[in-house]
Design a protein around this motif. Structure first.
Motif, short mmCIF file in Angstrom:
data_model
loop_
_atom_site.label_atom_id
_atom_site.label_comp_id
_atom_site.label_asym_id
_atom_site.label_seq_id
_atom_site.Cartn_x
_atom_site.Cartn_y
_atom_site.Cartn_z
N VAL A 87 7.25 -14.33 9.51
CA VAL A 87 8.34 -13.55 8.94
C VAL A 87 9.43 -13.28 9.97
O VAL A 87 9.14 -12.89 11.11
CB VAL A 87 7.83 -12.21 8.38
N LEU A 88 10.67 -13.48 9.55
CA LEU A 88 11.84 -13.05 10.31
C LEU A 88 12.46 -11.87 9.56
O LEU A 88 12.66 -11.93 8.35
CB LEU A 88 12.85 -14.18 10.42
N ILE A 89 12.75 -10.78 10.29
CA ILE A 89 13.27 -9.56 9.67
C ILE A 89 14.62 -9.18 10.26
O ILE A 89 14.81 -9.22 11.49
CB ILE A 89 12.29 -8.38 9.86
N THR A 90 15.55 -8.82 9.40
CA THR A 90 16.85 -8.29 9.82
C THR A 90 17.18 -7.09 8.94
O THR A 90 16.39 -6.69 8.09
CB THR A 90 17.94 -9.37 9.74
N ASN A 91 18.37 -6.51 9.13
CA ASN A 91 18.84 -5.43 8.28
C ASN A 91 20.32 -5.21 8.53
O ASN A 91 20.93 -5.97 9.28
CB ASN A 91 18.03 -4.14 8.53
N SER A 134 16.92 1.79 13.12
CA SER A 134 16.69 2.47 11.85
C SER A 134 15.21 2.46 11.48
O SER A 134 14.49 1.50 11.77
CB SER A 134 17.52 1.82 10.74
N GLN A 135 14.77 3.52 10.82
CA GLN A 135 13.37 3.61 10.41
C GLN A 135 13.02 2.55 9.38
O GLN A 135 11.86 2.12 9.30
CB GLN A 135 13.07 5.01 9.87
N GLY A 136 13.97 2.13 8.59
CA GLY A 136 13.69 1.14 7.56
C GLY A 136 13.15 -0.16 8.13
O GLY A 136 12.14 -0.70 7.66
N ILE A 137 13.80 -0.67 9.17
CA ILE A 137 13.35 -1.96 9.73
C ILE A 137 12.11 -1.76 10.59
O ILE A 137 11.22 -2.62 10.64
CB ILE A 137 14.48 -2.65 10.53
N ILE A 160 12.15 -14.58 4.90
CA ILE A 160 13.09 -13.71 5.62
C ILE A 160 13.23 -12.42 4.82
O ILE A 160 13.47 -12.44 3.62
CB ILE A 160 14.45 -14.39 5.80
N LEU A 161 13.08 -11.29 5.52
CA LEU A 161 13.22 -9.98 4.90
C LEU A 161 14.43 -9.28 5.49
O LEU A 161 14.65 -9.32 6.71
CB LEU A 161 11.97 -9.12 5.15
N SER A 162 15.20 -8.63 4.64
CA SER A 162 16.37 -7.88 5.08
C SER A 162 16.24 -6.45 4.58
O SER A 162 16.26 -6.19 3.38
CB SER A 162 17.65 -8.52 4.54
N GLY A 163 16.06 -5.50 5.49
CA GLY A 163 15.87 -4.10 5.12
C GLY A 163 14.86 -3.43 6.04
O GLY A 163 14.56 -3.96 7.11
N ILE A 164 14.34 -2.31 5.61
CA ILE A 164 14.58 -1.64 4.33
C ILE A 164 15.85 -0.82 4.47
O ILE A 164 15.99 -0.02 5.40
CB ILE A 164 13.41 -0.72 3.96
N SER A 181 13.82 -15.51 0.64
CA SER A 181 14.45 -14.36 1.28
C SER A 181 14.50 -13.18 0.31
O SER A 181 14.75 -13.37 -0.89
CB SER A 181 15.86 -14.71 1.75
N ILE A 182 14.31 -11.98 0.84
CA ILE A 182 14.23 -10.78 0.00
C ILE A 182 15.00 -9.65 0.67
O ILE A 182 14.74 -9.30 1.83
CB ILE A 182 12.77 -10.34 -0.21
N ALA A 183 15.95 -9.07 -0.05
CA ALA A 183 16.62 -7.85 0.37
C ALA A 183 15.85 -6.66 -0.19
O ALA A 183 15.50 -6.65 -1.37
CB ALA A 183 18.07 -7.84 -0.13
N ILE A 184 15.60 -5.66 0.64
CA ILE A 184 14.79 -4.51 0.24
C ILE A 184 15.56 -3.23 0.54
O ILE A 184 16.05 -3.05 1.66
CB ILE A 184 13.44 -4.49 0.98
N SER A 185 15.64 -2.34 -0.45
CA SER A 185 16.41 -1.10 -0.28
C SER A 185 15.66 0.08 -0.90
O SER A 185 14.92 -0.07 -1.86
CB SER A 185 17.78 -1.24 -0.95
N LEU A 186 15.91 1.26 -0.33
CA LEU A 186 15.30 2.51 -0.79
C LEU A 186 16.40 3.53 -1.03
O LEU A 186 17.28 3.71 -0.18
CB LEU A 186 14.31 3.03 0.26
#
Length: 261
Positions: free
Chosen positions: A3-7, A13-16, A96-100, A129-134
């Motif tokens: 997994v590659l993670i960005t935001n 930030s606590q989200g990532i 690839i995950l983008s968030g939270i 790829s997935i964008a994740i938001s709260l």
């Protein structure tokens, strides 16, 4: 899974941080490339007229010092994905995950979201790829949202979609519970958030400040904005495909008619 993670909220930030920690529980390899400062609202912007300087994570003052390798970058989420994929990440990610993200990315606001922009960049290279938001609130629990998101991430990563297509996942604050229902819904397209507060600053300069009002007029069918208001977790499909076949056909017909006349 790798997994590659960005935001777009920045590397601190606590989200990532919470998302990366949950990913590490389930994945063989996790790598972070994230903006060094907040990049909300930059959409799919890239840095073109100045150099990018990656800084390795893990310093004494770095809140990402949790044993997760990666870099912070003086760029946008799209810069992070592009440089991550082609220069920095030591493996090709499976997802690839983008968030939270701190705040929902639903309705037409997806057009402006740096979180969505990061996921779109990954999808353009054929990687799930997935964008994740709260939803923003005083009760936000990024750790819980990350745990709830993970089974959804695994399921989405296994789905074959056209190149350029990706997923947009949103959690309402009330939806961060184990029995929350998931709704697969289209994105609301009615306009929203075009009202501005206005006034004068201390130097008597007139200003306009964007708000989230008004909300969109509800469509006659269930969309992401409506489902989120009802407390449901929503997931939608988006695409970086810039071609509109129907409009192009109409355009071709118009020009063909002009030539014939």
């Amino acid at each position: 899974m790798k997994v590659l993670i960005t935001n777009d909220d920045g590397v601190h930030s606590q989200g990532i941080i919470q998302l990366a920690m949950v990913a590490r529980k389930h994945c063989s390899d996790v790598f972070v490339v994230s903006p060094s400062v907040e990049q909300s609202g930059v959409s799919s912007a890239i840095t073109f007229l100045r150099p990018l300087f990656p800084k390795a994570l893990g310093g004494l003052d770095d809140s990402q010092d949790a044993g997760i390798p990666g870099f912070s970058l003086n760029g946008t989420p799209v810069d992070c994905v592009r440089l991550g994929l082609h220069e920095l990440c030591p493996f090709r990610p499976d997802v690839i995950l983008s968030g939270i993200n701190d705040g929902l990315n639903a309705g037409p606001n997806v057009n402006f979201s740096g979180t969505v922009g990061g996921a779109m960049a990954g999808a353009a290279f054929g990687i799930p790829s997935i964008a994740i938001s709260l939803e923003s609130s005083s009760l936000m629990d990024f750790g819980k949202a990350a745990e709830l998101a993970w089974p959804i991430v695994e399921q989405c990563a296994s789905i074959s979609v056209p190149t350029g297509s990706f997923f947009n996942l949103n959690f309402p604050t009330a939806g961060c519970r184990s029995d929350a229902e998931i709704r697969v819904v289209p994105v609301e397209t009615n306009p929203m958030g075009y009202d501005f507060d206005h006034g004068h600053d201390p130097k008597n300069r007139r200003y306009f400040w964007a708000t989230n009002n008004p909300g969109p007029q509800p469509s006659p069918f269930l969309t992401d904005t409506q489902a989120l208001l009802e407390g449901h977790i929503t997931i939608s499909t988006l695409s970086s495909n810039l071609n509109c076949v129907d409009a192009r056909s109409s355009l071709q017909h118009a020009f063909d008619s002009t030539v014939e006349s």
